[in-house]
Design a protein around this motif. Sequence first.
Motif, PDB file in Angstrom:
ATOM      1  N   TYR A 167      59.793  45.993  24.923  1.00 29.12           N
ATOM      2  CA  TYR A 167      58.614  45.537  24.175  1.00 29.12           C
ATOM      3  C   TYR A 167      58.726  45.858  22.694  1.00 29.12           C
ATOM      4  O   TYR A 167      59.220  46.907  22.328  1.00 29.12           O
ATOM      5  CB  TYR A 167      57.351  46.223  24.725  1.00 29.12           C
ATOM      6  CG  TYR A 167      57.149  45.972  26.198  1.00 29.12           C
ATOM      7  CD1 TYR A 167      56.314  44.960  26.635  1.00 29.12           C
ATOM      8  CD2 TYR A 167      57.839  46.730  27.144  1.00 29.12           C
ATOM      9  CE1 TYR A 167      56.156  44.713  27.990  1.00 29.12           C
ATOM     10  CE2 TYR A 167      57.694  46.487  28.498  1.00 29.12           C
ATOM     11  CZ  TYR A 167      56.853  45.483  28.925  1.00 29.12           C
ATOM     12  OH  TYR A 167      56.712  45.234  30.258  1.00 29.12           O
ATOM     13  N   HIS A 193      55.965  46.092  19.657  1.00 27.82           N
ATOM     14  CA  HIS A 193      54.508  46.066  19.444  1.00 27.82           C
ATOM     15  C   HIS A 193      53.801  45.652  20.730  1.00 27.82           C
ATOM     16  O   HIS A 193      52.940  44.772  20.721  1.00 27.82           O
ATOM     17  CB  HIS A 193      54.107  45.010  18.398  1.00 27.82           C
ATOM     18  CG  HIS A 193      54.546  45.319  17.018  1.00 27.82           C
ATOM     19  ND1 HIS A 193      54.020  46.337  16.277  1.00 27.82           N
ATOM     20  CD2 HIS A 193      55.467  44.719  16.230  1.00 27.82           C
ATOM     21  CE1 HIS A 193      54.582  46.337  15.098  1.00 27.82           C
ATOM     22  NE2 HIS A 193      55.480  45.378  15.047  1.00 27.82           N
ATOM     23  N   LYS A 194      54.217  46.178  21.849  1.00 26.76           N
ATOM     24  CA  LYS A 194      53.599  45.891  23.163  1.00 26.76           C
ATOM     25  C   LYS A 194      53.815  44.435  23.630  1.00 26.76           C
ATOM     26  O   LYS A 194      53.314  44.029  24.662  1.00 26.76           O
ATOM     27  CB  LYS A 194      52.090  46.205  23.157  1.00 26.76           C
ATOM     28  CG  LYS A 194      51.786  47.666  22.794  1.00 26.76           C
ATOM     29  CD  LYS A 194      50.555  48.143  23.517  1.00 26.76           C
ATOM     30  CE  LYS A 194      50.387  49.641  23.407  1.00 26.76           C
ATOM     31  NZ  LYS A 194      49.659  50.081  22.216  1.00 26.76           N
ATOM     32  N   GLN A 195      54.546  43.672  22.862  1.00 23.99           N
ATOM     33  CA  GLN A 195      54.806  42.267  23.239  1.00 23.99           C
ATOM     34  C   GLN A 195      56.172  42.217  23.940  1.00 23.99           C
ATOM     35  O   GLN A 195      57.168  42.716  23.398  1.00 23.99           O
ATOM     36  CB  GLN A 195      54.787  41.421  21.962  1.00 23.99           C
ATOM     37  CG  GLN A 195      55.297  40.011  22.094  1.00 23.99           C
ATOM     38  CD  GLN A 195      54.290  39.096  22.796  1.00 23.99           C
ATOM     39  OE1 GLN A 195      53.082  39.235  22.620  1.00 23.99           O
ATOM     40  NE2 GLN A 195      54.796  38.175  23.607  1.00 23.99           N
ATOM     41  N   PHE A 196      56.192  41.645  25.168  1.00 27.37           N
ATOM     42  CA  PHE A 196      57.451  41.565  25.920  1.00 27.37           C
ATOM     43  C   PHE A 196      58.453  40.691  25.161  1.00 27.37           C
ATOM     44  O   PHE A 196      58.122  39.582  24.745  1.00 27.37           O
ATOM     45  CB  PHE A 196      57.166  40.978  27.306  1.00 27.37           C
ATOM     46  CG  PHE A 196      58.387  40.837  28.173  1.00 27.37           C
ATOM     47  CD1 PHE A 196      59.032  41.946  28.695  1.00 27.37           C
ATOM     48  CD2 PHE A 196      58.896  39.576  28.469  1.00 27.37           C
ATOM     49  CE1 PHE A 196      60.155  41.821  29.504  1.00 27.37           C
ATOM     50  CE2 PHE A 196      60.024  39.441  29.280  1.00 27.37           C
ATOM     51  CZ  PHE A 196      60.650  40.564  29.795  1.00 27.37           C
ATOM     52  N   SER A 197      59.672  41.192  24.987  1.00 30.31           N
ATOM     53  CA  SER A 197      60.705  40.423  24.296  1.00 30.31           C
ATOM     54  C   SER A 197      61.462  39.573  25.322  1.00 30.31           C
ATOM     55  O   SER A 197      62.204  40.097  26.151  1.00 30.31           O
ATOM     56  CB  SER A 197      61.659  41.375  23.561  1.00 30.31           C
ATOM     57  OG  SER A 197      62.886  40.742  23.303  1.00 30.31           O
ATOM     58  N   LYS A 216      57.805  38.184  34.184  1.00 35.20           N
ATOM     59  CA  LYS A 216      57.392  38.372  32.783  1.00 35.20           C
ATOM     60  C   LYS A 216      57.892  37.231  31.906  1.00 35.20           C
ATOM     61  O   LYS A 216      57.186  36.751  31.031  1.00 35.20           O
ATOM     62  CB  LYS A 216      57.929  39.704  32.245  1.00 35.20           C
ATOM     63  CG  LYS A 216      57.083  40.878  32.692  1.00 35.20           C
ATOM     64  CD  LYS A 216      57.587  42.168  32.117  1.00 35.20           C
ATOM     65  CE  LYS A 216      56.846  43.361  32.687  1.00 35.20           C
ATOM     66  NZ  LYS A 216      55.469  43.459  32.199  1.00 35.20           N
ATOM     67  N   GLN A 237      55.602  34.012  29.778  1.00 36.48           N
ATOM     68  CA  GLN A 237      55.692  33.663  28.346  1.00 36.48           C
ATOM     69  C   GLN A 237      55.998  32.176  28.140  1.00 36.48           C
ATOM     70  O   GLN A 237      56.400  31.758  27.062  1.00 36.48           O
ATOM     71  CB  GLN A 237      56.798  34.492  27.665  1.00 36.48           C
ATOM     72  CG  GLN A 237      56.587  35.983  27.719  1.00 36.48           C
ATOM     73  CD  GLN A 237      55.339  36.411  26.978  1.00 36.48           C
ATOM     74  OE1 GLN A 237      55.106  35.989  25.860  1.00 36.48           O
ATOM     75  NE2 GLN A 237      54.508  37.220  27.620  1.00 36.48           N
ATOM     76  N   GLY A 254      59.008  31.909  25.740  1.00 39.66           N
ATOM     77  CA  GLY A 254      58.917  32.751  24.547  1.00 39.66           C
ATOM     78  C   GLY A 254      58.811  31.810  23.367  1.00 39.66           C
ATOM     79  O   GLY A 254      57.887  31.033  23.269  1.00 39.66           O
ATOM     80  N   GLU A 290      50.181  36.710  10.103  1.00 38.22           N
ATOM     81  CA  GLU A 290      50.874  36.495  11.374  1.00 38.22           C
ATOM     82  C   GLU A 290      52.348  36.871  11.258  1.00 38.22           C
ATOM     83  O   GLU A 290      53.021  36.444  10.306  1.00 38.22           O
ATOM     84  CB  GLU A 290      50.820  35.002  11.764  1.00 38.22           C
ATOM     85  CG  GLU A 290      49.473  34.508  12.203  1.00 38.22           C
ATOM     86  CD  GLU A 290      48.999  35.168  13.486  1.00 38.22           C
ATOM     87  OE1 GLU A 290      49.835  35.367  14.397  1.00 38.22           O
ATOM     88  OE2 GLU A 290      47.793  35.522  13.556  1.00 38.22           O
ATOM     89  N   SER A 323      58.330  34.259  13.251  1.00 35.22           N
ATOM     90  CA  SER A 323      59.337  34.191  14.312  1.00 35.22           C
ATOM     91  C   SER A 323      60.665  33.682  13.743  1.00 35.22           C
ATOM     92  O   SER A 323      61.543  33.235  14.473  1.00 35.22           O
ATOM     93  CB  SER A 323      58.850  33.324  15.471  1.00 35.22           C
ATOM     94  OG  SER A 323      58.516  32.057  14.982  1.00 35.22           O
ATOM     95  N   TYR A 355      57.750  49.579  16.153  1.00 33.08           N
ATOM     96  CA  TYR A 355      57.674  48.613  17.259  1.00 33.08           C
ATOM     97  C   TYR A 355      57.684  49.306  18.615  1.00 33.08           C
ATOM     98  O   TYR A 355      57.925  50.450  18.726  1.00 33.08           O
ATOM     99  CB  TYR A 355      58.817  47.594  17.190  1.00 33.08           C
ATOM    100  CG  TYR A 355      60.225  48.151  17.100  1.00 33.08           C
ATOM    101  CD1 TYR A 355      60.809  48.374  15.856  1.00 33.08           C
ATOM    102  CD2 TYR A 355      60.973  48.453  18.236  1.00 33.08           C
ATOM    103  CE1 TYR A 355      62.100  48.867  15.750  1.00 33.08           C
ATOM    104  CE2 TYR A 355      62.259  48.940  18.140  1.00 33.08           C
ATOM    105  CZ  TYR A 355      62.811  49.160  16.901  1.00 33.08           C
ATOM    106  OH  TYR A 355      64.091  49.647  16.801  1.00 33.08           O
TER     107      TYR A 355
END
Length: 433
Positions: free
Chosen positions: A177, A179-183, A226, A230, A238, A409, A412, A433
Amino acid sequence: MRQSHQLPLVGLLLFSLIPRQQCEICKVSKENKTALKPLVHTMISSNYTKGIQAAKVLLSLRLGGFLNQNQDQHLIEQFILTVRSTEPSLTSGQLALAILALGACKGPDGISINYSELVKILGNKYKAEIKNMDHDGNPLTNYYQLSLDVLALCLFSGNYSVPKVAEIFKPGNKNYYFHKQFSVDTGAMAVLALTCVKRSITSGQNKIDTKDLDNIDNHIKLLIRKILSQKTENGLLGNIDSTGEAMQALFVSSNYYNRNQWVCQKTRDTVLKEISQGAFRMPTAAAQILPALMGKTYLDVNKDFSCVYGSDIFHISTQEPISVTPAVSASQIKVNYSVVINNAKDRIVVSVANGSVFLNVMEQAQKENAALFSFTAEETSWGPYITTVRGIKANTTDRTYWELLSNGEPLSKGAGSYVVHAGDDLEVRWSTY
Ligand code: CBY
């Protein structure tokens, strides 16, 4: 009918009953191959087939069978020299990718590669990654690279501990992760690595406790869940740059989800549309999407299997120069740029040429006020990575980095590829992160 005549018919019948693999279903058809031309074009352009950065490009072109024998020989010879001269300074993941590229298939006779030596060095770099995790659970690099390490060690009979793999690749681990966001990129690479390990256990090459096998199986299942969570409305997994490797992960693990959970044709068609709109201008981005579109995965890497040549259907020479930077026009635009450290924000309005990228804005700000806006960047396979701003250095051991944002924001795209717009509120923020 005599029995010998019936056999082919029975075979055909049986074949038609076997469910088709996702990778076969999703593969771009022969007639549509020209849609891939821009990708191959970008990748073969001479500037990007040099240096260690070329590893992913080489791996992708070889897996897809896009080189002719001369090109392959030339690029591999050049690449061996690069690996030899840079090896001590390579990160574990860079070396793993280099091994995958060199051993993607069996190249022209006369090129000999000492795999066992390279794999041994990789084993040591991987050990150092694991050792670094003893302190606070952070490897020297990241889990994307650790996954590449395990994948290469697994495919090339290197040394690694299966129980340790089962332990560290738990899907709850913080290293999946940011920032707690799954990569999705990281999860996909881990699925490929774990699948290789699982296959090597079940084929009997690796004798282990069945508990480890069950754990690995479970990790794959959860990671796939997971990745699928996404999925965007248009089928991307993703974002555009993680989709190619996520497709590979889904290809090799179709037992872990239902057909209705992933319509791979939808993903493929969105990707094909994006290609036609120039979404993969960066060689690494092109390299990550191409194998999946050819129905291939990194698990197809096999150093004993002869390379497929002769399909240089696009007649692209290695010398052809390709422009990868978007056109910059003479007209100027104004953007806001700030450096944010904790709660302190230093802001400047800069004027840059229309079509400029984030990095150009940073350069202009630095030129106007070096005390506040000085920075350094490192070249990576994704273009420049901002390492320091005002002398403050990003650090993997503390999980710190300079985050890029536009209008609040996170971006990406990297500093070298994000094209700025008039009035943008651009920010580099000191983050963890
Ligand atoms: N490759 C690696 O080691 C990188 C692995 C990766 C998961 C990678 C994405 C995926 C990939 N396919 O390569 C990755 N990013 C990581 C691990 C990281 C962290 C790097 C530090 C570390 N622990 O090693 C970190 C700090 C969390 C990170 N990425 C930061 C950033 C930002 C960079 C800002 C800067 N200082 O320059 C940025 C721009 C996000 C932001 N808003 O700040 C960023 N990453 C992006 C956008 C990306 C994508 C790049 C897409 C593009 N077209 O430019 C990415 C593909 C990638 C590279 N990161 Co990181 C993810 C995505 O969007 N799909 C192995 C090596 C051998 O090649």
